[in-house]
Design an enzyme around this catalytic site. Structure first.
Site, short mmCIF file in Angstrom:
data_model
loop_
_atom_site.label_atom_id
_atom_site.label_comp_id
_atom_site.label_asym_id
_atom_site.label_seq_id
_atom_site.Cartn_x
_atom_site.Cartn_y
_atom_site.Cartn_z
CE LYS A 198 -5.92 -1.59 5.86
NZ LYS A 198 -5.11 -0.73 4.98
CG ASP B 64 1.50 -16.53 11.92
OD1 ASP B 64 0.65 -15.85 11.33
OD2 ASP B 64 1.29 -17.69 12.32
CG HIS C 271 -3.77 7.19 0.10
ND1 HIS C 271 -3.16 6.86 1.28
CD2 HIS C 271 -4.27 6.04 -0.40
CE1 HIS C 271 -3.30 5.58 1.49
NE2 HIS C 271 -3.96 5.05 0.48
CD GLU D 17 -2.89 1.05 2.43
OE1 GLU D 17 -3.03 -0.01 3.06
OE2 GLU D 17 -3.50 2.10 2.72
P1 NAD Z 1 9.81 -23.36 16.29
O1 NAD Z 1 9.18 -24.52 16.96
O2 NAD Z 1 10.32 -23.51 14.90
O3 NAD Z 1 11.00 -22.80 17.19
C1 NAD Z 1 10.89 -22.65 18.59
C2 NAD Z 1 11.88 -23.56 19.26
O4 NAD Z 1 13.20 -23.08 19.03
C3 NAD Z 1 11.73 -23.57 20.77
O5 NAD Z 1 10.80 -24.55 21.13
C4 NAD Z 1 13.14 -23.85 21.27
O6 NAD Z 1 13.34 -25.23 21.45
C5 NAD Z 1 14.06 -23.42 20.12
N1 NAD Z 1 14.85 -22.20 20.42
C6 NAD Z 1 16.14 -22.00 20.09
N2 NAD Z 1 16.57 -20.79 20.49
C7 NAD Z 1 15.53 -20.19 21.07
C8 NAD Z 1 15.33 -18.91 21.68
N3 NAD Z 1 16.31 -17.98 21.77
N4 NAD Z 1 14.11 -18.59 22.16
C9 NAD Z 1 13.09 -19.49 22.07
N5 NAD Z 1 13.22 -20.72 21.52
C10 NAD Z 1 14.42 -21.07 21.03
O7 NAD Z 1 8.87 -22.08 16.22
P2 NAD Z 1 7.69 -21.53 17.11
O8 NAD Z 1 8.02 -20.10 17.37
O9 NAD Z 1 7.37 -22.41 18.28
O10 NAD Z 1 6.45 -21.61 16.08
C11 NAD Z 1 6.25 -20.59 15.13
C12 NAD Z 1 5.56 -21.12 13.89
O11 NAD Z 1 4.32 -21.77 14.23
C13 NAD Z 1 5.20 -20.03 12.94
O12 NAD Z 1 5.62 -20.41 11.65
C14 NAD Z 1 3.67 -19.98 13.01
O13 NAD Z 1 3.15 -19.51 11.78
C15 NAD Z 1 3.33 -21.40 13.28
N6 NAD Z 1 2.00 -21.74 13.85
C16 NAD Z 1 1.11 -20.80 14.28
C17 NAD Z 1 -0.12 -21.18 14.83
C18 NAD Z 1 -1.05 -20.11 15.33
O14 NAD Z 1 -0.70 -18.95 15.37
N7 NAD Z 1 -2.29 -20.44 15.73
C19 NAD Z 1 -0.42 -22.54 14.96
C20 NAD Z 1 0.52 -23.49 14.55
C21 NAD Z 1 1.74 -23.08 14.01
#
Ligand code: NAD
Length: 426
Positions: A261, A277, A375, A83
């Protein structure tokens, strides 16, 4: 030398010169700068690893908001958005805030909620208490799932148990409160919720259905505030106009949806640029705005005793620096490096500041000249480009349709054809 994001005339420079400045500011490598420019960013094999049935990747424009000063530190903020006007408006709002010290931010610990839905419970109040008595067992089982997170100081920290009423009777809903450190946390939390569900069933005698995080991340809030002096923004009448606009949103959900928005224009752009996300952020923001049962603005605007404008914002901010696409997408990685944020909390606070700036800019424009003037120039350029105008004629054709106040595709087409004929361009 102190780095400053106050870059005079950045918008007047060519893309290559802008990129050079941004590269220097962020200490980026040639490869990272190329990733920002969109060249050599996404290796063709990456989309195939990220999603199913991949055929390629989709690009959005990436711009840089200047002038942001947050907690005394200067940031150049990458924003991915289709946008027009959004990045210019954020930069301008940030410029006007600098006189009074820019933005000040805070946040809660990065606590996400994992929900476990328990049904078939006859005596929910008793079960709630029994589950809370077994809190340590439940948390300990959850933490066994993610030793890495626990090592980093995160992990399941607390339990909440709620009784809710559905059309089929009550449910007992267990909330696992997980400190996800620098992750968005969905996978981490979902894994824990699934792992503890059998224990929750055993303790309660009920039946578990859903086990998934809540996007209403009400324990993971980012906040920002800023002061705009009345002189910087066009006088006391502008202060009053912004407050009137805010009060309109406060009182009316139809206006409030557009108000929020506008905030999300800024926040989503940063969230997308950093590979996060944005659906999760959108869901969390709007659910938080409606948490009282009425849909309300995510910002507030007030007049200070000196007659200046004080703005604040608070919203859930489930953004991460690890996990998801954040570490996989080369452009997202370069954007994070440019921002220089060290924690997910810092990223969330920057995004909140941008949301506040964006909202202020929109309300100021609405309260003064209206948003269409600013705009329309960019909109007119887009229209001219969309009718297949050769690049060398875009500026001229844009000026003509703006002057004629005919910012329409049919007129743009005619003007482009006329100019092409005049110049002998086929
Ligand atoms: P992930 O599981 O890929 O990574 C998180 C993991 O990384 C942690 O569990 C930990 O073991 C490790 N880690 C390493 N260094 C870390 C640090 N400094 N801090 C925290 N953890 C660290 O990712 P995630 O963040 O658990 O999940 C994100 C993904 O899930 C996104 O792609 C999202 O779109 C998706 N998702 C979203 C939904 C929703 O929003 N409802 C549902 C399902 C999946």
């Amino acid at each position: 030398m102190e780095r400053t994001s106050r870059i005079e005339g950045f918008y007047k420079l060519g893309m290559a010169e802008r990129l050079r400045i941004v590269k220097e500011f962020g200490g980026l490598t040639d490869q990272e700068a190329m990733a920002l420019a969109g060249f050599g960013g996404m290796d063709p094999s990456i989309p195939d690893k990220m999603v199913e049935n991949a055929v390629g990747s989709f690009q959005l424009p990436l711009g840089i908001a200047t002038n942001f000063q947050i907690n005394g530190k200067d940031y150049l903020v990458p924003m991915a958005i289709e946008e027009p006007s959004v990045i210019a408006a954020a930069s301008n709002a940030a410029k006007m805030a600098r006189g009074k010290g820019g933005f000040h931010t805070s946040s809660t610990a990065p606590i996400m909620i994992g929900q476990i839905q328990l049904t078939n419970v006859k005596d929910p109040s008793r079960v709630k208490h029994v589950l809370l008595e077994r809190k340590n067992d439940i948390l300990s089982l959850a933490n066994q799932q993610d030793p890495m997170l626990v090592k980093l100081g995160g992990g399941a920290k607390d339990l909440e148990v709620r009784v809710i009423h559905t059309m089929k009777g009550h449910n007992v809903v267990v909330h696992l409160l997980v400190d996800v450190r620098d992750a968005m946390g969905a996978n981490a939390v979902n894994t824990m919720a699934e792992a503890v569900a059998p224990l929750v069933e055993e303790i309660s005698g009920g039946k578990v259905y859903l086990r998934i995080l809540s996007n209403l991340a009400s324990h993971r809030l980012s906040r920002a505030r800023a002061l705009w002096s009345k002189e910087a923004i066009g006088g006391e009448s502008v202060v009053d106009g912004v407050i009137e606009a805010y009060l309109f949103a406060e009182a009316d959900p139809y206006r409030c949806a557009t108000h929020n928005k506008g905030i999300m224009n800024g926040i989503d752009s940063v969230v997308v640029a950093t590979g996060n996300d944005w659906r999760a952020i959108e869901a969390g923001a709007h659910a938080y705005a409606a948490r009282s049962g009425l849909y309300k603005p995510l910002t507030t605007f007030e007049k200070t005793p000196e007659g200046d404008l004080a703005g604040t914002i608070e919203l859930p901010m489930a953004v991460g620096l690890v996990g998801g696409a954040t570490k996989v997408h080369p452009t997202a990685r370069a954007c994070v490096k440019l921002l220089g944020v060290k924690t997910a909390q810092e990223l969330g606070e920057v995004a909140a500041a941008v949301g506040l700036a964006q909202n202020f800019a929109a309300l100021r424009a609405l309260a003064t000249e209206g948003i269409q003037k600013g705009h329309m120039t960019l909109h007119a350029r887009n229209i001219v480009a969309s009718v297949g105008c050769p690049p060398e004629l875009i500026d001229e054709a844009t000026k003509i349709i703006i002057a004629e106040k005919k910012i329409r595709m049919d007129r743009a087409q005619e003007v482009v054809e006329e100019l092409k004929r005049e110049r002998g361009i086929t």
